[in-house]
Design an enzyme around this catalytic site. Structure first.
Site, PDB file in Angstrom:
ATOM      1  N   TYR A 199       0.863  -1.191   0.000  1.00  0.00           N
ATOM      2  CA  TYR A 199       0.000   0.000   0.000  1.00  0.00           C
ATOM      3  C   TYR A 199       0.896   1.236   0.000  1.00  0.00           C
ATOM      4  O   TYR A 199       1.848   1.297  -0.756  1.00  0.00           O
ATOM      5  CB  TYR A 199      -0.966  -0.074   1.185  1.00  0.00           C
ATOM      6  CG  TYR A 199      -2.154   0.837   1.021  1.00  0.00           C
ATOM      7  CD1 TYR A 199      -2.970   0.759  -0.116  1.00  0.00           C
ATOM      8  CD2 TYR A 199      -2.448   1.799   1.971  1.00  0.00           C
ATOM      9  CE1 TYR A 199      -4.047   1.600  -0.282  1.00  0.00           C
ATOM     10  CE2 TYR A 199      -3.534   2.643   1.821  1.00  0.00           C
ATOM     11  CZ  TYR A 199      -4.322   2.552   0.690  1.00  0.00           C
ATOM     12  OH  TYR A 199      -5.387   3.392   0.525  1.00  0.00           O
ATOM     13  N   ASN A 231     -33.031 -30.899 -17.549  1.00  0.00           N
ATOM     14  CA  ASN A 231     -32.590 -31.355 -16.232  1.00  0.00           C
ATOM     15  C   ASN A 231     -33.630 -31.021 -15.177  1.00  0.00           C
ATOM     16  O   ASN A 231     -34.264 -29.970 -15.242  1.00  0.00           O
ATOM     17  CB  ASN A 231     -31.257 -30.683 -15.865  1.00  0.00           C
ATOM     18  CG  ASN A 231     -30.069 -31.563 -16.173  1.00  0.00           C
ATOM     19  OD1 ASN A 231     -30.132 -32.771 -15.980  1.00  0.00           O
ATOM     20  ND2 ASN A 231     -28.989 -30.968 -16.648  1.00  0.00           N
ATOM     21  N   ALA A 263     -36.897 -23.495 -27.530  1.00  0.00           N
ATOM     22  CA  ALA A 263     -36.145 -22.516 -28.325  1.00  0.00           C
ATOM     23  C   ALA A 263     -35.712 -21.335 -27.457  1.00  0.00           C
ATOM     24  O   ALA A 263     -35.843 -20.171 -27.836  1.00  0.00           O
ATOM     25  CB  ALA A 263     -36.998 -22.036 -29.505  1.00  0.00           C
ATOM     26  N   GLY A 264     -35.196 -21.644 -26.265  1.00  0.00           N
ATOM     27  CA  GLY A 264     -34.702 -20.608 -25.370  1.00  0.00           C
ATOM     28  C   GLY A 264     -33.272 -20.203 -25.705  1.00  0.00           C
ATOM     29  O   GLY A 264     -32.753 -20.516 -26.778  1.00  0.00           O
ATOM     30  N   ALA A 265     -32.630 -19.538 -24.758  1.00  0.00           N
ATOM     31  CA  ALA A 265     -31.292 -18.995 -25.001  1.00  0.00           C
ATOM     32  C   ALA A 265     -30.289 -20.087 -25.354  1.00  0.00           C
ATOM     33  O   ALA A 265     -29.523 -19.961 -26.313  1.00  0.00           O
ATOM     34  CB  ALA A 265     -30.824 -18.229 -23.757  1.00  0.00           C
ATOM     35  N   ALA A 266     -30.282 -21.173 -24.596  1.00  0.00           N
ATOM     36  CA  ALA A 266     -29.305 -22.240 -24.841  1.00  0.00           C
ATOM     37  C   ALA A 266     -29.564 -22.912 -26.181  1.00  0.00           C
ATOM     38  O   ALA A 266     -28.635 -23.169 -26.952  1.00  0.00           O
ATOM     39  CB  ALA A 266     -29.363 -23.266 -23.712  1.00  0.00           C
ATOM     40  N   ASN A 281     -21.560 -28.151 -18.950  1.00  0.00           N
ATOM     41  CA  ASN A 281     -20.872 -26.902 -19.279  1.00  0.00           C
ATOM     42  C   ASN A 281     -19.483 -26.785 -18.662  1.00  0.00           C
ATOM     43  O   ASN A 281     -18.645 -26.015 -19.151  1.00  0.00           O
ATOM     44  CB  ASN A 281     -21.717 -25.701 -18.831  1.00  0.00           C
ATOM     45  CG  ASN A 281     -22.866 -25.443 -19.781  1.00  0.00           C
ATOM     46  OD1 ASN A 281     -23.215 -26.290 -20.596  1.00  0.00           O
ATOM     47  ND2 ASN A 281     -23.476 -24.278 -19.671  1.00  0.00           N
ATOM     48  N   ASP A 332     -24.782 -19.782 -20.138  1.00  0.00           N
ATOM     49  CA  ASP A 332     -26.027 -20.529 -20.304  1.00  0.00           C
ATOM     50  C   ASP A 332     -26.305 -20.798 -21.777  1.00  0.00           C
ATOM     51  O   ASP A 332     -26.890 -21.825 -22.132  1.00  0.00           O
ATOM     52  CB  ASP A 332     -27.203 -19.750 -19.699  1.00  0.00           C
ATOM     53  CG  ASP A 332     -27.038 -19.543 -18.206  1.00  0.00           C
ATOM     54  OD1 ASP A 332     -26.341 -20.353 -17.580  1.00  0.00           O
ATOM     55  OD2 ASP A 332     -27.583 -18.566 -17.666  1.00  0.00           O
ATOM     56  N   GLU A 342     -24.405 -14.806 -16.351  1.00  0.00           N
ATOM     57  CA  GLU A 342     -24.997 -16.034 -15.816  1.00  0.00           C
ATOM     58  C   GLU A 342     -26.446 -15.796 -15.384  1.00  0.00           C
ATOM     59  O   GLU A 342     -26.755 -14.769 -14.773  1.00  0.00           O
ATOM     60  CB  GLU A 342     -24.173 -16.501 -14.607  1.00  0.00           C
ATOM     61  CG  GLU A 342     -24.459 -17.902 -14.141  1.00  0.00           C
ATOM     62  CD  GLU A 342     -23.788 -18.949 -15.003  1.00  0.00           C
ATOM     63  OE1 GLU A 342     -24.145 -20.138 -14.878  1.00  0.00           O
ATOM     64  OE2 GLU A 342     -22.885 -18.590 -15.787  1.00  0.00           O
ATOM     65  N   LYS A 361     -20.266 -20.952  -9.190  1.00  0.00           N
ATOM     66  CA  LYS A 361     -19.587 -20.811 -10.479  1.00  0.00           C
ATOM     67  C   LYS A 361     -18.138 -20.370 -10.260  1.00  0.00           C
ATOM     68  O   LYS A 361     -17.219 -20.835 -10.948  1.00  0.00           O
ATOM     69  CB  LYS A 361     -20.325 -19.765 -11.319  1.00  0.00           C
ATOM     70  CG  LYS A 361     -19.957 -19.764 -12.787  1.00  0.00           C
ATOM     71  CD  LYS A 361     -20.686 -20.854 -13.545  1.00  0.00           C
ATOM     72  CE  LYS A 361     -20.525 -20.724 -15.039  1.00  0.00           C
ATOM     73  NZ  LYS A 361     -21.396 -21.629 -15.784  1.00  0.00           N
TER      74      LYS A 361
END
Length: 781
Positions: free
Chosen positions: A40, A287, A196-199, A319, A163, A137, A95
């Site tokens: 410092y 899942n 048909a989502g994000a993934a 993932n 995701d 996320e 994560k």
């Protein structure tokens, strides 16, 4: 395990000790006044001025280059939905843990109380000076598309919404290999996508980058098929819209080549799979329940290749196979973004890795003799230690070649070595041992079951599916402890050796024991009476095959536990003296230490025998022993009897096993300092080798060193591991933690797998309802 018990354990895990799962640890010394003046004021001013003169120096003088922000607003957390930023924090900390243990990347988790995507982008954009990369996320669609796109355009550091892209990268690698095995071309196959989502949208767009054609897709979301008459699709989905409006999932599945599910469980029937084209590919990744179960799908079609998101079936699309290693590569070349070329590089690296020979440590982890590329192995396993040194260089190279890297890597071989050294190729040892135990669980006696720590460990052992616990002690007391501490012991066998119910078995055991000890000072009356002692009773269960292994010693002195084991079970053939070994899990990797518990002052011959037993045990962990025999002397620098004893022991070891990598006598500092060893003792077998096994000249040295490393060095300890016993009995250290007891249980199970072979299903315990319940639960785990 009941829902309430699982809830209790999860809350206890996150709250015990320091709340949460992560902490910040200084990387520089900060103990003296000089240290503080450099860390410092006034010393810190110097790197500040260097960075002010050239912003790129921030990577030289700060942690920015190894720091990722895991950022969420909590609007789409796991399967919990919009639960808010505070409630998302445990997931973001989780994560962070994965980033650290798989790729040695540090993380600050940032939970933002903002749902407006424009404001969210501005907040994250303002954080750019802090981080080397951003992992978005659990942000709900469609906002997540806008947020990621804007941040990628506006920031000069890599940004990825895991995701979306994590699933896309892993499933793409699996798809390439599945298509190769099924002898199909990606530009010819017909895809059906449910959800048909994000993934899912990230998946199909990456499939297109790999060569799939828009016109070969039929997509469904919660409102039905994506057709050209819908006005709610947006620019990401519009290219996949089809003309007809009368499509159902059942109709679309007929003659389809590939099914991808990222929706809800049990929406695909056996008949739908049977209607697919020849050699179909089904990725059912909802899942925890997939769109169709693995068993149903493979029974419907013998020519199918199937993948799910679950760990209990082949081909898990997880993932964790991607994001730690992708960010590692991106950070190491200071990439400005994670672009399509880098994602495709990760895809091909993963796909290619699955085709290479699988290391023994991976076969061990999954209890397979030889995992090979095929229908049940189309992507690498999460415990494969090669992932870091395979994917990160591929991503880094792609960043350089595509022009988004701001620095380069001159020596790729040295880079791979550096990656492996970050974590050590053996750093996953306990996860590997856990997987090995889970594949062939054994009947494990807990001799001190009237203890809370033992009961907690036994429940974890059972729920993790690594062993079948057998509890010894007073049933009323055990159940009282369990009830008071919200432990679920339903169905677990509790045996009280002192009870009238066990009289017949005590007599049987007592007679066998009398035959063993009748000429060694034990009379018939004492032989029967001693079977009321839980250690003797438990050892006899192992000896007769009523159990496979036993652990004890939490509340007793060491010799009180060893003595029954020696009298009832005895040593392996050819073993004159048993020995004790500890496994320490250190930052340098696993280190085995012996003898730390049994032999006070071994002779040279005994020390040699101990060394050979340790080498055998290390190999049982699927590691190659590299042994340093320790002393205060280096290769004859002292002529004292103590030093000469170690040198003589090493000579005996080499005579009995010339191929064993072992050297000494030597000081511990020399064993771990490669430069000193190479410069001063270039003749040593340990030059340029990472020592993983330490042999001590006597019990005092070994025990003191072990306790210092554990208490002061902070190493996680497993043991003591008893070596030389004919059957598996292991002794806990007095006062061991629940974690230590669980780790000891893993070792006992592995030992039983080696010594006992298959479980004796004729045993008393195997006939109980508990056995059937365990078998069912272990399959579900």
């Amino acid at each position: 395990m009941s829902k309430e018990t699982r809830r209790f354990q999860a809350l206890e895990y996150h709250s015990k000790g320091k709340p949460g799962k992560i902490e910040v640890v200084p990387t520089k010394e900060a103990k003296t006044q000089r240290d503080l003046s450099l860390a410092y004021s006034p010393g810190v001013a110097e790197p500040c001025l260097e960075i002010a003169a050239n912003k790129e120096n921030v990577y030289k003088y700060t942690a920015k280059g190894n720091l990722v922000g895991v950022i969420s607003n909590g609007t789409a957390v796991l399967g919990l939905g919009d639960i808010g930023p505070e409630a998302s924090k445990p997931v973001m900390e989780g994560k962070a843990v994965l980033f650290k243990i798989f790729a040695d990347i540090d993380v600050f988790d940032i939970e933002i109380n903002e749902k407006d995507p424009v404001k969210f982008v501005e907040i994250v954009k303002s954080l750019e000076p802090t981080f080397g990369g951003i992992n978005l996320e659990d942000i709900k669609a469609p906002e997540c598309f806008y947020i990621e796109q804007q941040l990628r355009e506006q920031l000069n550091i890599p940004v990825m919404h895991d995701d979306q892209h994590g699933t896309a990268i892993i499933s793409s690698a699996a798809l390439l290999n599945a298509l190769e095995l099924q002898k199909k071309k990606i530009d010819k196959v017909k895809f059906v996508i449910n959800g048909a989502g994000a993934a899912a949208m990230a998946c199909v767009k990456l499939y297109v980058s790999l060569g799939a054609r828009y016109e070969n897709f039929i997509l469904f979301d919660k409102d039905g098929v994506l057709h050209q008459g819908r006005t709610d699709l947006g620019k990401d989905k519009e290219p996949f819209a089809i003309k007809g409006t009368d499509w159902t999932l059942e109709k679309a599945m007929k003659d389809a080549d590939v099914f991808l599910g990222l929706s809800v469980g049990n929406v695909v029937t056996r008949e739908m799979v049977q209607s697919m084209a020849k050699n179909p590919i089904v990725f059912a990744m909802a899942n925890p329940n997939p769109e169709i179960t693995y068993d149903m799908a493979v029974s419907a079609r013998k020519d199918i290749i199937m993948a799910t998101g679950r760990s209990d079936y082949p081909n898990q699309v997880n993932n964790v196979l991607g994001f730690p290693f992708i960010f590692r590569g991106a950070l190491d070349v200071r990439a400005r973004q994670i672009n399509e070329a880098m994602k495709l590089a990760a895809v091909h690296a993963l796909a290619d890795l699955a085709k290479t020979p699988v290391p023994d440590i991976v076969n061990l982890a999954y209890n397979e003799r030889n995992i090979v590329f095929g229908a049940e192995y189309i992507i690498p396993k999460p415990l494969d230690p090669r992932l870091l040194s395979t994917i990160a260089p591929a991503v880094a190279r792609a960043a350089i070649e595509s022009g988004v890297a701001t620095t380069t890597i001159a020596d790729w071989d040295a880079y791979a070595v550096e990656l492996n050294r970050r974590l050590g190729l053996d750093n996953q040892l306990m996860r590997v041992i856990g997987s090995k135990a889970r594949r062939d669980p054994k009947r494990l006696v807990f001799a001190e079951a009237d203890n809370l720590k033992i009961l907690k460990a036994a429940q974890i052992v059972f729920e993790e599916g690594v062993a079948y616990p057998i509890l010894l002690g007073d049933e009323k007391k055990i159940r009282s402890i369990a009830e008071a501490n919200n432990l679920d012991l339903e169905g677990l066998p509790i045996i009280d050796p002192r009870s009238d119910a066990e009289e017949d078995r005590r007599k049987f055991y007592g007679q066998l024991f009398f035959q063993k000890r009748q000429r060694k000072g034990m009379n018939k009356y004492e032989s029967f009476k001693i079977m009321k002692d839980r250690n003797y009773f438990g050892c006899m269960m192992v000896e007769t095959g009523d159990a496979d292994a036993m652990i004890s010693g939490l509340t007793r002195n060491y010799d009180e536990t060893i003595r029954p084991a020696l009298q009832v079970i005895g040593t392996e053939e050819g073993v004159k003296k048993i020995a004790g070994m500890y496994l320490l899990l250190t930052k340098k990797g696993p280190i085995f230490m012996a003898d730390t518990t049994v032999n006070f002052n071994p002779t040279a011959e005994e020390l040699a025998e101990i060394t050979l037993m340790v080498a055998k045990e290390v190999r049982n962990f699927n590691l190659t022993p590299r042994i340093a025999m320790l002393s205060y002397s280096n290769f004859g620098s002292s002529a004292s009897p103590e030093a000469q004893l170690v040198a003589s022991a090493r000579k005996i070891v080499k005579e009995k096993n010339p191929s064993l990598v072992v050297d000494g006598e030597m000081q511990a500092s020399v064993a771990f300092n490669k430069d000193i060893l190479k410069e001063n003792y270039p003749f040593s077998e340990l030059v340029d080798k990472d020592v993983n096994t330490l042999i001590f000249p006597n019990l005092a040295a070994g025990n003191i060193a072990y306790n210092l490393l554990r208490e002061v060095g902070g190493a996680d300890a497993v043991g003591p591991i008893l070596m030389g016993m004919k059957k598996p009995v292991h002794v806990l250290q007095l006062g061991s933690s629940v974690r230590s007891i669980f780790n000891m249980a893993l070792v006992a199970v592995i030992d039983a797998q080696i010594k006992c072979g298959k479980t004796d299903t004729a045993g008393i315990v195997t006939k109980s309802k508990w056995w059937k319940r365990f078998s069912k639960v272990s399959k579900d785990i």
